[in-house]
Design a protein around this motif. Structure first.
Motif, PDB file in Angstrom:
ATOM      1  N   GLN A 106       0.382  -1.230  -0.156  1.00 63.77           N
ATOM      2  CA  GLN A 106       0.467   0.196  -0.044  1.00 63.77           C
ATOM      3  C   GLN A 106       1.071   1.382   0.092  1.00 63.77           C
ATOM      4  O   GLN A 106       0.485   2.680  -0.774  1.00 63.77           O
ATOM      5  N   GLU A 110       0.773   3.983  -2.415  1.00 62.71           N
ATOM      6  CA  GLU A 110       0.689   5.956  -2.204  1.00 62.71           C
ATOM      7  C   GLU A 110       1.611   6.380  -2.798  1.00 62.71           C
ATOM      8  O   GLU A 110       1.753   8.095  -3.022  1.00 62.71           O
ATOM      9  N   LYS A 113       1.670   6.668  -6.701  1.00 63.11           N
ATOM     10  CA  LYS A 113       1.175   7.840  -6.880  1.00 63.11           C
ATOM     11  C   LYS A 113       0.870   9.281  -7.204  1.00 63.11           C
ATOM     12  O   LYS A 113       0.964  10.230  -7.224  1.00 63.11           O
ATOM     13  N   HIS A 118      -0.193   5.568 -13.324  1.00 65.28           N
ATOM     14  CA  HIS A 118      -1.529   5.563 -13.832  1.00 65.28           C
ATOM     15  C   HIS A 118      -1.263   4.090 -12.641  1.00 65.28           C
ATOM     16  O   HIS A 118      -2.813   3.741 -12.135  1.00 65.28           O
ATOM     17  N   THR A 119      -0.863   2.946 -12.685  1.00 63.66           N
ATOM     18  CA  THR A 119      -0.994   1.601 -12.669  1.00 63.66           C
ATOM     19  C   THR A 119       0.714   1.301 -11.468  1.00 63.66           C
ATOM     20  O   THR A 119       1.106   2.204 -11.986  1.00 63.66           O
ATOM     21  N   GLY A 139      -5.008  -5.248  -3.453  1.00 69.12           N
ATOM     22  CA  GLY A 139      -6.190  -4.419  -4.341  1.00 69.12           C
ATOM     23  C   GLY A 139      -5.897  -4.610  -5.625  1.00 69.12           C
ATOM     24  O   GLY A 139      -6.104  -4.771  -6.170  1.00 69.12           O
ATOM     25  N   GLN A 141      -4.709  -7.382  -9.166  1.00 74.14           N
ATOM     26  CA  GLN A 141      -5.374  -8.282  -9.537  1.00 74.14           C
ATOM     27  C   GLN A 141      -4.436  -8.678 -10.873  1.00 74.14           C
ATOM     28  O   GLN A 141      -4.020  -8.173 -11.088  1.00 74.14           O
ATOM     29  N   TYR A 164      -2.327  -2.918 -10.215  1.00 78.53           N
ATOM     30  CA  TYR A 164      -2.853  -1.716  -9.170  1.00 78.53           C
ATOM     31  C   TYR A 164      -3.717  -0.243  -9.939  1.00 78.53           C
ATOM     32  O   TYR A 164      -2.504   0.232 -10.311  1.00 78.53           O
ATOM     33  N   THR A 165      -4.552  -0.197 -10.118  1.00 82.62           N
ATOM     34  CA  THR A 165      -4.816   1.127 -11.469  1.00 82.62           C
ATOM     35  C   THR A 165      -4.871   1.947  -9.922  1.00 82.62           C
ATOM     36  O   THR A 165      -6.101   1.679  -8.860  1.00 82.62           O
ATOM     37  N   ILE A 166      -4.588   2.684 -10.193  1.00 79.93           N
ATOM     38  CA  ILE A 166      -4.481   4.196  -9.163  1.00 79.93           C
ATOM     39  C   ILE A 166      -5.448   4.426  -9.632  1.00 79.93           C
ATOM     40  O   ILE A 166      -5.863   5.311 -10.605  1.00 79.93           O
ATOM     41  N   PRO A 167      -6.902   4.976  -8.747  1.00 78.48           N
ATOM     42  CA  PRO A 167      -8.047   5.715  -8.657  1.00 78.48           C
ATOM     43  C   PRO A 167      -7.640   7.095  -9.427  1.00 78.48           C
ATOM     44  O   PRO A 167      -6.585   7.696  -8.379  1.00 78.48           O
TER      45      PRO A 167
END
Length: 167
Positions: A106, A110, A113, A118-119, A139, A141, A164-167
């Protein structure tokens, strides 16, 4: 109490020692050359290490690389300049099952990001259940699973690539 922070260059000796002590198993692909290359990226500022520390002892870590210096094979899935790539992730077996590896992932997300990624991408042996659990909880996939006999000598000999796709 476990604290998390970015490793300093002085920490790298302890991080490598933890890697060689706790990292080798039938599921992980570790070579001296690969480890040295990964840590050279850290020393050059092209990668960073997030560490988990308990009473001043490093008990876990995750290596986060800029996409351009991660796996070239990821270019079939994404634009490398827009991603983060997580290399080695290791937690001392004494601390297993406490969510430390998930938290390290995680933190890498962060940091990615903050850098504008983006990912975030990571890979594991298809059958590595401990890695699968920490990645799922963070998170990630599965994007692809493929036969990888040059890297994998146990079980199915397959590598799973996750994102992981960063929102």
């Amino acid at each position: 109490m476990i604290r998390y922070r970015t490793a300093t260059l002085a920490d790298l000796v302890d991080v490598k020692a933890l890697l060689w002590d706790q990292g080798p198993n039938q599921w992980n692909y570790l070579t001296e050359e690969g480890v040295e290359a990964e840590f050279a990226l850290v020393e050059q500022g092209l990668a960073m290490v997030m560490v988990a520390v308990d009473k001043e002892q490093i008990i876990g870590f995750a290596v986060l690389m800029d996409g351009e210096v991660g796996l070239d094979t990821l270019s079939q899935y994404c634009t490398l300049s827009e991603i983060g790539y997580i290399g080695d992730v290791v937690v001392s077996s004494v601390y297993a099952g406490q969510g430390i590896a998930t938290r390290l992932l995680q933190l890498c997300i962060e940091k990615s990001k903050q850098k504008g990624a983006h990912t975030v991408w990571i890979e594991r042996h298809e059958e590595n259940l401990a890695s699968a659990g920490m990645m799922r909880k963070a998170g990630f996939q599965i994007v692809d699973t493929f036969y990888d006999p040059d890297k994998r000598s146990a079980g199915s000999r397959k590598t799973s690539i996750l994102c992981y796709t960063i929102p």
